[in-house]
Design an enzyme around this catalytic site. Structure first.
Site, PDB file in Angstrom:
ATOM      1  N   GLU A  78       0.823  -1.218   0.000  1.00 57.85           N
ATOM      2  CA  GLU A  78       0.000   0.000   0.000  1.00 57.85           C
ATOM      3  C   GLU A  78       0.857   1.269   0.000  1.00 57.85           C
ATOM      4  OE1 GLU A  78      -3.101   0.175  -1.154  1.00 57.85           O
ATOM      5  OE2 GLU A  78      -3.760  -1.226   0.384  1.00 57.85           O
ATOM      6  N   HIS A  97      -2.349   2.970   8.373  1.00 54.74           N
ATOM      7  CA  HIS A  97      -3.459   2.259   7.716  1.00 54.74           C
ATOM      8  C   HIS A  97      -3.704   0.949   8.451  1.00 54.74           C
ATOM      9  CE1 HIS A  97      -5.941   0.000   5.076  1.00 54.74           C
ATOM     10  NE2 HIS A  97      -4.972  -0.836   4.754  1.00 54.74           N
ATOM     11  N   HIS A 160     -12.613  -2.084   2.815  1.00 52.76           N
ATOM     12  CA  HIS A 160     -11.197  -2.376   3.007  1.00 52.76           C
ATOM     13  C   HIS A 160     -10.707  -2.022   4.415  1.00 52.76           C
ATOM     14  CE1 HIS A 160      -6.802  -1.753   1.454  1.00 52.76           C
ATOM     15  NE2 HIS A 160      -6.844  -2.240   2.667  1.00 52.76           N
TER      16      HIS A 160
END
Ligand SMILES: [Zn+2]
Length: 225
Positions: A78, A97, A160
């Site tokens: 990512e 994240h 997600h």
């Protein structure tokens, strides 16, 4: 703000990883964390390891456009999202994240979280927008999330997870905690049979508090009519 000390940047990433794991915000090898140095380079977590048990040698040092400077581990898939956010907003020094479960469950709704469920929500987070779905690790996902990084404190990633940013890794982590706590409170309210938000008058007062703290990002969530 960005980091002046490589040691501090790496220390903050490892500590954030431990806390994310301890709080159950990441399972297995989920999540990624980064810190930006004042020279524009970025320290980031590797892929394929538990973020709760990282050591300094696992971290990867990259240029602002993602070329590896130091580190032998494969960087997070990512990373494009992290670099896109730093490009868009040079005042940021940290990004977190995770797949924090309440925030991620709400992200599957595909809508912004814009309800003033608590004082902390209204003051510290404001509105939490939802970035439209795109495949994990794709440039499209990076683009969808990065558009929010100037005006907001973080965003949901549809189907997600969640991402938050800040002047350093710790502030980014605190925002993830605040986001998750907010959604958990909302779920408890649903369980009580009524989602009773702060009133607009109360939010007017909290706007003053936000101004006093110098908080300019996040916007104003909706209150009770
Ligand atoms: Zn993820």
């Amino acid at each position: 703000m960005s980091y002046t000390s490589h040691e501090q940047a790496k220390k903050d990433i490892l500590e954030a990883g431990r806390r994310l794991y301890a709080r159950g915000y990441v399972a297995a090898n989920d999540g990624n964390i980064s810190a930006r140095m004042e020279d524009g380079t970025v320290w980031a977590t590797p892929t394929g390891v538990s973020k709760g048990f990282m050591t300094e040698d696992m971290l990867v040092h990259l240029t602002a456009d993602g070329k590896v400077l130091e580190g032998s581990w494969k960087v997070s898939s990512e990373i494009a999202l992290h670099l896109a956010v730093y490009r868009e907003n040079p005042s940021l020094g940290g990004l977190v994240h995770s797949h924090a479960p309440a925030g991620t469950a709400f992200a599957s709704q595909g809508r912004d979280f814009d309800m003033a469920v608590s004082i902390e929500t209204a003051v510290q987070m404001g509105v939490i927008p939802c970035a439209p779905y795109a495949v994990t690790g794709s440039p499209k996902l990076a683009e969808n999330a990065a558009v929010y990084c100037k005006e907001y404190n973080g965003c949901l990633l549809e189907h997600h997870g969640v991402v938050t940013w800040g002047k350093d890794v710790e502030q980014a982590l605190f925002r993830t905690e605040c986001l998750e706590h907010t959604v958990i409170m909302y779920e408890h309210m649903l369980g009580l049979g009524e989602v009773r938000l702060l009133s607009e008058e109360q939010l007017d007062e909290l706007d003053t508090v936000r101004a006093k703290f110098g908080i300019t990002t996040g916007g104003r969530p909706k209150g009770r009519a």
